[in-house]
Motif scaffolding. Structure first.
Motif, PDB file in Angstrom:
ATOM      1  N   LYS A 162      -4.633 -13.635 -19.687  1.00 31.22           N
ATOM      2  CA  LYS A 162      -4.239 -13.929 -18.306  1.00 31.22           C
ATOM      3  C   LYS A 162      -3.009 -13.103 -17.942  1.00 31.22           C
ATOM      4  N   ALA A 163      -3.123 -12.356 -16.848  1.00 31.72           N
ATOM      5  CA  ALA A 163      -2.036 -11.487 -16.412  1.00 31.72           C
ATOM      6  C   ALA A 163      -1.478 -11.955 -15.072  1.00 31.72           C
ATOM      7  N   VAL A 164      -0.161 -11.954 -14.960  1.00 31.17           N
ATOM      8  CA  VAL A 164       0.508 -12.254 -13.689  1.00 31.17           C
ATOM      9  C   VAL A 164       1.408 -11.073 -13.360  1.00 31.17           C
ATOM     10  N   SER A 165       1.395 -10.665 -12.096  1.00 30.33           N
ATOM     11  CA  SER A 165       2.192  -9.529 -11.657  1.00 30.33           C
ATOM     12  C   SER A 165       3.416  -9.980 -10.869  1.00 30.33           C
ATOM     13  N   ASP A 176      -1.144  -0.467  -8.819  1.00 25.30           N
ATOM     14  CA  ASP A 176      -2.221   0.520  -8.933  1.00 25.30           C
ATOM     15  C   ASP A 176      -2.605   0.779 -10.388  1.00 25.30           C
ATOM     16  N   ALA A 177      -1.615   0.970 -11.245  1.00 23.36           N
ATOM     17  CA  ALA A 177      -1.906   1.261 -12.649  1.00 23.36           C
ATOM     18  C   ALA A 177      -2.435   0.026 -13.382  1.00 23.36           C
ATOM     19  N   PHE A 178      -2.126  -1.162 -12.873  1.00 22.53           N
ATOM     20  CA  PHE A 178      -2.669  -2.379 -13.488  1.00 22.53           C
ATOM     21  C   PHE A 178      -4.190  -2.379 -13.392  1.00 22.53           C
ATOM     22  N   TRP A 179      -4.706  -2.023 -12.208  1.00 21.97           N
ATOM     23  CA  TRP A 179      -6.162  -2.012 -12.026  1.00 21.97           C
ATOM     24  C   TRP A 179      -6.798  -0.938 -12.902  1.00 21.97           C
ATOM     25  N   MET A 180      -6.129   0.190 -13.055  1.00 22.34           N
ATOM     26  CA  MET A 180      -6.615   1.235 -13.973  1.00 22.34           C
ATOM     27  C   MET A 180      -6.685   0.692 -15.399  1.00 22.34           C
ATOM     28  N   PHE A 181      -5.620   0.000 -15.784  1.00 20.69           N
ATOM     29  CA  PHE A 181      -5.514  -0.549 -17.133  1.00 20.69           C
ATOM     30  C   PHE A 181      -6.597  -1.600 -17.371  1.00 20.69           C
ATOM     31  N   GLN A 182      -6.769  -2.496 -16.419  1.00 20.75           N
ATOM     32  CA  GLN A 182      -7.772  -3.558 -16.534  1.00 20.75           C
ATOM     33  C   GLN A 182      -9.162  -2.968 -16.770  1.00 20.75           C
ATOM     34  N   LYS A 183      -9.511  -1.974 -15.987  1.00 23.10           N
ATOM     35  CA  LYS A 183     -10.828  -1.341 -16.094  1.00 23.10           C
ATOM     36  C   LYS A 183     -10.992  -0.604 -17.413  1.00 23.10           C
ATOM     37  N   TRP A 225      -6.833 -11.336 -13.706  1.00 20.53           N
ATOM     38  CA  TRP A 225      -5.768 -11.416 -12.697  1.00 20.53           C
ATOM     39  C   TRP A 225      -5.396 -12.881 -12.481  1.00 20.53           C
ATOM     40  N   GLY A 226      -4.135 -13.214 -12.735  1.00 19.79           N
ATOM     41  CA  GLY A 226      -3.673 -14.588 -12.575  1.00 19.79           C
ATOM     42  C   GLY A 226      -2.784 -14.791 -11.370  1.00 19.79           C
ATOM     43  N   GLY A 227      -2.641 -13.733 -10.541  1.00 22.29           N
ATOM     44  CA  GLY A 227      -1.845 -13.853  -9.335  1.00 22.29           C
ATOM     45  C   GLY A 227      -0.587 -13.005  -9.365  1.00 22.29           C
ATOM     46  N   ASP A 264      -0.096 -14.566 -20.701  1.00 22.97           N
ATOM     47  CA  ASP A 264      -0.362 -13.663 -21.826  1.00 22.97           C
ATOM     48  C   ASP A 264       0.227 -12.286 -21.561  1.00 22.97           C
ATOM     49  N   LEU A 265       0.073 -11.819 -20.316  1.00 20.16           N
ATOM     50  CA  LEU A 265       0.506 -10.467 -19.977  1.00 20.16           C
ATOM     51  C   LEU A 265       1.291 -10.503 -18.671  1.00 20.16           C
ATOM     52  N   ALA A 266       2.444  -9.877 -18.668  1.00 16.96           N
ATOM     53  CA  ALA A 266       3.269  -9.772 -17.457  1.00 16.96           C
ATOM     54  C   ALA A 266       3.300  -8.323 -17.000  1.00 16.96           C
ATOM     55  N   TRP A 267       2.891  -8.100 -15.752  1.00 16.47           N
ATOM     56  CA  TRP A 267       3.013  -6.776 -15.123  1.00 16.47           C
ATOM     57  C   TRP A 267       4.250  -6.861 -14.248  1.00 16.47           C
ATOM     58  N   THR A 268       5.355  -6.412 -14.794  1.00 14.20           N
ATOM     59  CA  THR A 268       6.658  -6.681 -14.182  1.00 14.20           C
ATOM     60  C   THR A 268       7.461  -5.392 -14.109  1.00 14.20           C
TER      61      THR A 268
END
Length: 331
Positions: free
Chosen positions: A37-40, A50-57, A71-73, A93-97
């Motif tokens: 679960k990732a929260v930004s 933008d790079a988060f979506w690249m990473f997810q894919k 995506w957790g919000g 689990d994952l922070a996009w910060t």
């Protein structure tokens, strides 16, 4: 017994014997998806993601469905400056910060924005390992890498600025990332929520603001902004972190996929943001925002003030770690 019945009976007997001898048929790897679960720290449609979506894919493709980054919000799920506690406590689990949002727990990462290096050069110089050690020891997190390489900041104004001296007496909206720089220029820093910037500019309560080198039109600020000042400075320091427990539960091959995916995304994001800055600059200049290129000697002094002021803040927060990071960045 007919021949057809005999064949079915023999097939069933062989199958039962196989199960008895070999045990249950194992599940395919794709049926054992691990979900992180990732929260930004940023709203879903913000360019900082933008790079988060690249990473997810990329993670999904490389793991053949073995890992899913869910995506957790954004800040509506966990407020931006509270995400550091959420990752430290394993709430996500994952922070996009961003490094700058983590300074309360890891003061030395105040200096991350001051690197002028690419992610690959940071790895060669030991800077990646430096961050990794800091985050593991102080935030219970594994550092994966950078989400906005090549994305810089600029100062934007409503009044003409032709030299450094012209900043004196201006009121500039700031964030902690460049507050010290604005003060060193002789301007008065003001902290406001982004939602208040448009009115503050329109009512002449502030005469400028700092922001990344793209995205001001997302807020409509290009309608009340007259100038963008060059040269750009610092690098926006978006970073990806995984809580140590979530990381340790992953088998080594999946850990490697996360790291390799992030390294590839860093390279792609560097080109991505370079192009976006160029496109965004063309867009806002067509709407009337003028680029101001400070003379060469003024540009050099401008950047010197920017980096010296920021390093003083880093060393104030963490003298020993700050000195180590400055040495690594300066190699």
């Amino acid at each position: 017994m007919s021949s057809m019945i005999k064949m079915k009976w023999l097939f069933g007997l062989v199958f039962i014997s196989f199960i008895f001898i070999s045990g249950p048929v194992p599940l395919m790897a794709a049926e054992k998806t691990v979900t992180l679960k990732a929260v930004s720290a940023f709203p879903q449609n913000n360019k900082m993601n933008d790079a988060f979506w690249m990473f997810q894919k990329k993670v999904k493709e490389k793991s053949k469905g073995g890992i899913e980054i869910a995506w957790g919000g954004g800040p509506e799920a966990i407020p931006t400056f509270q995400l550091v506690e959420a990752i430290r406590n394993g709430v996500v689990d994952l922070a996009w910060t961003a490094h700058t949002f983590n300074v309360s727990q890891v003061p030395v990462v105040e200096g991350a924005k001051l690197s002028r290096l690419s992610p690959s050069d940071e790895k060669k110089k030991g800077i990646f390992d430096f961050y990794q050690k800091a985050y593991q020891s102080k935030l219970n997190a594994t550092y994966l890498g950078r989400g906005t390489p090549g994305l810089t900041y600029n100062l934007y104004t409503t009044v003409p600025v032709k030299s450094i001296g012209d900043f004196k007496g201006l009121t500039i909206r700031v964030t902690p990332a460049y507050k010290a720089f604005v003060e060193a220029l002789g301007a008065a820093p003001v902290t406001t929520d982004p939602g208040e910037v448009f009115n503050a500019l329109q009512r002449k309560m502030v005469q400028g603001y700092g922001w990344p080198s793209l995205g001001i039109s997302d807020f409509g600020w290009d309608e009340v902004t007259k100038f963008v000042i060059n040269p750009p400075f610092y690098q926006v320091d978006v970073a990806a972190l995984v809580h140590i427990n979530s990381w340790n539960k992953l088998p080594k091959d999946l850990q490697d996929i996360l790291m390799v995916s992030m390294q590839e995304v860093e390279r792609e994001a560097l080109d991505h943001f370079t192009k976006l800055i160029s496109q965004d600059r063309e867009k806002i200049t067509k709407k009337g925002v003028q680029e101001v290129n400070l003379p060469r000697d003024e540009s050099e002094k401008y950047l010197q003030i920017a980096y010296e002021a920021a390093w003083k803040e880093v060393l104030k927060k963490d003298p020993q770690g700050g000195a180590q990071l400055r040495d690594l960045v300066s190699k």
